[in-house]
Design an enzyme around this catalytic site. Structure first.
Site: not given
Ligand code: F6P
Length: 401
Positions: A11, A24, A109-110, A112, A132, A134, A175, A192
């Site tokens: 993402g 770079a 992220g994880d 990749s 990420t 997340d 997330g 809240d």
């Molecule tokens: O991996 C980041 C993320 O934003 C997640 O939190 C979410 O579930 C996902 O990507 C949404 O992915 P896409 O943009 O491919 O719909």
């Protein structure tokens, strides 16, 4: 090492252009040429088919705006292992040979990161700049601070309409199965309630909190105005621990379920309780809001900022971290340290860890939650008292959100 490629994957989010620019610029200073491999691992798999690659010359690099979110290199959610082609790793090697690319900086992220581990095992030199929104890696990951800041702003701003219509607002944020973005964004916007996947929600407890605080605000307002803000993570679970999501959302290219439906579910659960609660009519009458047949219970509305939390501009923190992570990854590659994730730069030390370890999912620290519960935020469970221990620190301090 004379030529490297840059890949961004998964993402998109804030800070990625800073990673690219940092990598770079450091490459230039080390006499290494740097190329964009477009669209994540899709581009890597198809590299052999390209006629030419964009080189990040000093001038081209100068044009990159580090503050813009998104990535100059483009993204995809392609896992090399999932490609049905038994020749895939040779095809990738051929592509790299074609352009003389000896090493890769990969920001992701994880998922990749797991592909990076796979590529390393197939003899490809790569290092990982963690990314990420997340925030669920062991290291800090570029994008998280920008996203949390945007969530906090959206959540804060939505209160104007919440107050104007005296509505209960449920804002759902990305997330996946870790609640960091809802947790940190919710705290920063004075939410809240914060509902995260780490804590299965008891909707009766949440309802009591909503009802008490919402009507208290209305009753304290001379103009009978009040709202109640819930920030909910998309990967929410109900009290039985079952995931709340909409099956019809399908799966993404990594093969993961798309999460959707958490805020709608929260709205339904609260509305159900408002309708069944006999004391609501009296409260509505007490606050002079009640209109028979038309306005008998407060409205509970869902708001989903979706990709807006990943878009726009990056935070200054992410630009700083991104540049350091990109530059550090290039320095690691040029020093023949491969298959690792940058943790950060501390003084003159480039700190790194094995990517297999860095991508192990990290969840919200449940020992921290009671501190916020006792500051009045509802997490959809019975209040837990914090049990603080006191520790005096001398020397170096390491911490990230
Ligand atoms: O991996 C980041 C993320 O934003 C997640 O939190 C979410 O579930 C996902 O990507 C949404 O992915 P896409 O943009 O491919 O719909």
């Amino acid at each position: 090492m004379k030529k490297i490629g840059i890949i961004t994957s998964g993402g998109d989010c804030g800070g990625l252009n800073a990673v690219i620019k940092g990598a770079a610029q450091m490459a230039h200073s080390l006499g290494i040429s740097c190329f964009i491999i477009p669209n994540g691992y899709a581009g890597l798999y198809n590299l052999v088919e390209f006629d030419h690659l964009v080189e990040l010359t000093p001038q081209r690099t100068d044009w990159i705006n580090s503050k813009l979110a998104g990535s100059e290199a483009g993204h995809s959610r392609v896992k090399i292992k999932r490609i049905e082609d038994e020749n895939k790793y040779n095809r990738i090697q051929d592509g790299l040979k074609k352009f003389g690319i000896e090493g890769l900086v990969i920001s992701g992220g994880d998922d990749s990161g797991s592909v990076m581990v796979d590529l390393t095992q197939h003899g490809i030199q790569c290092d990982h700049a963690p990314k990420t929104m997340d925030l669920d890696l062991q290291t800090y990951s570029v994008g998280a601070d920008s996203t949390i800041a945007r969530i906090a702003n959206f959540a804060d701003e939505i209160k104007t309409t919440g107050n104007t219509h005296s509505r209960i607002i449920v804002m759902e944020v990305f997330g996946r199965y870790a609640g960091h973005t809802a947790f940190r964004g919710g705290i920063a916007s004075d939410a809240d309630a914060v509902l995260i996947p780490e804590i299965p929600v008891d909707f009766d407890i949440l309802y009591q909190h909503v009802k008490t605080r919402f009507y208290q605000r209305i009753s304290e307002s001379a103009v009978k105005s009040g709202t109640y803000l819930i920030v909910v993570a998309e990967g929410l679970k109900d009290a039985s621990g079952s995931e709340i999501f909409d099956e019809s959302a399908g799966v993404d290219a990594f093969g993961h379920k798309r999460l959707a439906g958490a805020s709608r579910y929260v709205c339904q659960e609260l509305t159900k309780r408002f309708k069944k609660d006999p004391s609501i009519i009296d409260l509505m009458k007490r606050e002079k809001m009640y209109v028979k047949g038309i306005y008998e219970i407060p409205e509970v509305r869902s708001v989903i900022p979706g990709h807006l939390v990943r878009a726009g501009h990056s935070s200054a923190y992410d630009v700083n971290f991104g540049k350091e992570a990109g530059a550090a990854a290039v320095m690691l590659l040029s020093n023949k340290i491969a298959g690792v994730t940058v943790v950060g730069i501390s003084g003159n030390k480039i700190r790194y860890m094995k990517t297999e370890d860095a991508i192990k999912q990290r969840f919200v620290d449940l020992q921290l939650v009671p501190f916020y519960e006792n500051m009045g935020i509802c997490f959809g469970r019975k209040l837990v008292k914090p049990e603080p221990k006191f520790e005096k620190i001398t020397g170096h301090i390491e911490r990230h959100l």
